[in-house]
Design an enzyme around this catalytic site. Structure first.
Site, PDB file in Angstrom:
ATOM      1  N   GLU A 109       9.274  12.922   5.708  1.00  0.00           N
ATOM      2  CA  GLU A 109       9.461  11.747   6.559  1.00  0.00           C
ATOM      3  C   GLU A 109       8.567  10.656   5.979  1.00  0.00           C
ATOM      4  O   GLU A 109       7.366  10.880   5.790  1.00  0.00           O
ATOM      5  CB  GLU A 109       9.028  12.094   7.991  1.00  0.00           C
ATOM      6  CG  GLU A 109       9.295  10.990   8.970  1.00  0.00           C
ATOM      7  CD  GLU A 109       8.756  11.300  10.371  1.00  0.00           C
ATOM      8  OE1 GLU A 109       8.378  12.467  10.624  1.00  0.00           O
ATOM      9  OE2 GLU A 109       8.712  10.365  11.172  1.00  0.00           O
ATOM     10  N   ARG A 143       2.585  26.898   7.090  1.00  0.00           N
ATOM     11  CA  ARG A 143       1.975  25.643   6.639  1.00  0.00           C
ATOM     12  C   ARG A 143       0.685  25.945   5.913  1.00  0.00           C
ATOM     13  O   ARG A 143      -0.036  26.882   6.278  1.00  0.00           O
ATOM     14  CB  ARG A 143       1.594  24.787   7.845  1.00  0.00           C
ATOM     15  CG  ARG A 143       2.666  24.014   8.486  1.00  0.00           C
ATOM     16  CD  ARG A 143       2.079  23.220   9.632  1.00  0.00           C
ATOM     17  NE  ARG A 143       1.665  21.903   9.188  1.00  0.00           N
ATOM     18  CZ  ARG A 143       2.506  20.874   9.086  1.00  0.00           C
ATOM     19  NH1 ARG A 143       3.773  21.021   9.405  1.00  0.00           N
ATOM     20  NH2 ARG A 143       2.089  19.701   8.691  1.00  0.00           N
ATOM     21  N   LYS A 170      -0.503  13.891   8.444  1.00  0.00           N
ATOM     22  CA  LYS A 170      -0.356  12.488   8.070  1.00  0.00           C
ATOM     23  C   LYS A 170      -0.905  11.555   9.146  1.00  0.00           C
ATOM     24  O   LYS A 170      -1.482  10.525   8.840  1.00  0.00           O
ATOM     25  CB  LYS A 170       1.121  12.180   7.810  1.00  0.00           C
ATOM     26  CG  LYS A 170       1.581  12.620   6.429  1.00  0.00           C
ATOM     27  CD  LYS A 170       3.029  12.253   6.186  1.00  0.00           C
ATOM     28  CE  LYS A 170       3.948  13.190   6.918  1.00  0.00           C
ATOM     29  NZ  LYS A 170       5.369  12.968   6.620  1.00  0.00           N
TER      30      LYS A 170
END
Ligand code: ATP
Ligand code: MG
Length: 576
Positions: free
Chosen positions: A44, A269, A279
């Site tokens: 994204e 992750r 982020k």
């Protein structure tokens, strides 16, 4: 530049074994996708990529390369925002740098907005989607909890005609932001909250970085993701574990629409000690000025570690070593540094640099004499050859390599003691000159033994220490930036009572040394070039350097704490 392609062309034996790879091997055996392997990396564009993304890039592009397949780069840009173009550009640069090759298949979810709209209309016509007038807060309230079922929206049973009309008018911009949504009609009593009539479209009168003001309704990520994979013919849609509970919804959309169905596979992750990989939180560090930008060398972003001097090879070796699993855990930051050292040890030329200089005068060395001493460029790589380093009467050594009053077990230079100057001579300290007022040491005096040229004593006598140096008359000046962990605690995600994660920031994460002295071979060193400063660590020329003012970043110190931990705990050596 090297890429994620395996070293040999022999498939099925080159990649690291893991459960994702096993699934692909099985699918190839059963010919599930006609022998195709097609993955994608779907960021994204709401921030810069970090080391966690490198794990996903390595996995997706690595598997595609190993099996002669393809891997797309796709921006999941369903959220309009002003800064996205900067993020898109940085992501493209970073994926390429890590070694991902999308072979021209660069896509955007926003390319599919038209198709997604048509599919939404198809779902409305099938009675599988409805326009809902509840506010966002009401939608949340009606949704229920993990222990209580949700309540049906009063708008759930609108007629197909009314839904089509309202959805059309939502698209035409007749309604304000937040006044209506399009929702999937799934199951308000489902044990999986994602299945309780999730929102498919929201009204947002916002400029999109690619579609401009064409749309004022935007599809939700969950409605977009599976369909985008379907459109691109992805075979294995590999994502992180938090999307496991979303898989039934992706499957539901694909089944209702009756379109091609990729297989989603979830993996863990990456979490690193002393590091934040989110982020959103990294953006806070940038916006609040805790770091100089997304590419601050202390940041765990790809652009940060690149500027710091990490190599793509080191990052890939690290990703291979940690592998993938089905449970989230945390990896030692020192393991990543171990792979950086291991790679730089092979490729970085050795040079001599003095970070905190102390003047040394060799009283019995001829005033105007300069000798070119032979120095080996890289003991790990014979092809790197050697260079000449000038030696003269006045030198600089590290302040910490001299003690006027040496403690026990201190074997470096001190009054009366003899040491070796690397590639130089044996010297013995004969005196100390101090500032009359402050008592600070200004310079030290030594004598040298001319018979020890090159640093070898013909009589075989030993010294307990070898130190580095640069010739004062020939040295070039540089600024050197030393870095420590950005956070003081292993898990900076756990904020202390009443504070946020910035409370854990290390106030000493950056130390700037303005007066470093380097051997002259470093004159004109290009930004991005990496060196080992003998005895000090690996250093990389900063991006902002100019020929007039050299700036170096310390990539990593020489000491390998991971190797020590490994020895102490007798854990298995990581795969390399
Ligand atoms: P963040 O929380 O940092 O914003 P994200 O998951 O929202 O991360 P995306 O841009 O959606 O970021 O991620 C692109 C791809 O990278 C996704 O497939 C995601 O699962 C993967 N990814 C993101 N963070 C990690 C991580 N820490 N470890 C492994 N893969 C990750
Ligand atoms: Mg995200």
């Amino acid at each position: 530049m090297s890429t994620l392609k395996p070293e040999t062309t022999e498939t099925q034996t080159t990649g690291p074994s893991n459960f994702v790879r096993d699934i692909i091997l099985e699918d190839l055996k059963t010919n599930k996708y006609g022998g195709r392997v097609h993955t994608r990396f779907p960021p994204e564009p709401n921030g810069y990529l970090h080391i966690g993304h490198a794990k996903s890039i390595n996995l997706n592009f690595g598997l595609a390369a190993e099996f002669g397949g393809k891997c797309n780069l796709r921006f999941d840009d369903t959220n309009p925002s002003k800064e996205e173009t900067e993020y898109v550009d940085s992501i493209i640069e970073d994926v390429r740098w890590i070694g991902g090759d999308w072979e021209g298949r660069l896509f955007y979810a926003s390319d599919y907005f038209g198709q997604l709209y048509e599919w939404a209309v198809q779902l409305i016509k099938a009675g599988k989607a409805y326009v809902c007038d509840l506010t966002a807060a009401q939608v949340r309230e009606y949704r229920g909890t993990l222990t209580e079922p949700g309540k049906q929206s009063p708008w759930r049973n609108r007629s197909v005609e009314e839904n089509l009309d309202l959805f059309e008018r939502m698209k035409a911009g007749e309604f304000p932001d937040g006044s209506r949504t399009l929702r999937a009609k799934v199951d308000m009593a489902s044990a999986n909250l994602n299945m309780r009539d999730p929102v498919m479209y929201r009204i947002l009168h916002a400029e999109h970085h690619r579609t401009g003001d064409k749309w004022c309704i935007y599809p939700m990520y969950d409605y977009t993701h599976g369909e985008s994979d379907s459109i691109e013919g992805i075979t294995h849609s590999i994502c992180t574990l938090e999307f496991e509970d979303h898989r039934p919804l992706y499957d539901w959309y694909l089944d209702q629409l009756g379109i091609y169905h990729p297989q989603q596979i979830e993996f863990d992750r990456l979490n690193l000690t002393y590091t934040l990989l989110s982020k959103r939180k990294l953006l806070t560090l940038v916006q609040d000025g805790h770091v100089s930008g997304w590419n601050d060398p202390r940041m765990p972003t790809i652009s940060g570690v690149r500027r710091r001097g990490y190599t793509p090879e080191a990052i890939r070796n690290f990703c291979r070593a940690i592998g993938v699993s089905k449970t989230n855990g945390s990896i030692e930051l020192s393991l990543l540094e171990h792979y950086v050292r291991e790679d730089l040890n092979q490729r970085a030329p050795r040079v001599m640099a003095v970070l905190r200089p102390l003047r040394v005068v060799i009283d019995n060395y001829p005033q105007d004499q300069v000798e070119e001493m032979e120095a080996i460029n890289n003991p790990e790589d014979a092809s790197a050859g050697s260079r000449k380093v000038p030696f003269s009467r006045v030198l600089y050594i590290e302040q910490e390599d001299f003690r006027e009053d040496p403690p026990k077990h201190y074997f470096r230079l001190s009054p009366g003691r003899e040491v070796r100057l690397r590639y130089g001579y044996f010297i013995t300290c004969t005196g100390v000159v101090k500032d009359a007022k402050t008592g600070a040491i200004e310079e030290i005096h030594c004598t040298y033994d001319p018979a020890t040229h090159g640093g070898n004593a013909p009589d075989g006598r030993k010294v307990k220490s070898t130190i580095h140096w640069v010739s004062a008359a020939h040295a070039i000046d540089a600024e050197v930036r030393l870095y420590e962990n950005l956070f003081l605690v292993e898990n900076p995600n756990e904020a202390p009572e009443g504070k946020d994660f910035t409370a854990h920031l290390n106030p000493h994460s950056l130390e700037v040394l303005k007066g470093a002295k380097l051997e002259p071979s470093l004159r004109g060193a290009a930004p991005g070039s990496r060196y080992q400063f003998e005895r000090l660590g690996y250093f990389c020329v900063d991006a902002v350097t100019t020929p007039q003012s050299l700036v170096f970043n310390r990539t990593v110190a020489l000491r390998d704490t991971f190797a020590k931990i490994e020895k102490a705990q007798r854990v298995d050596a990581p795969r390399t």
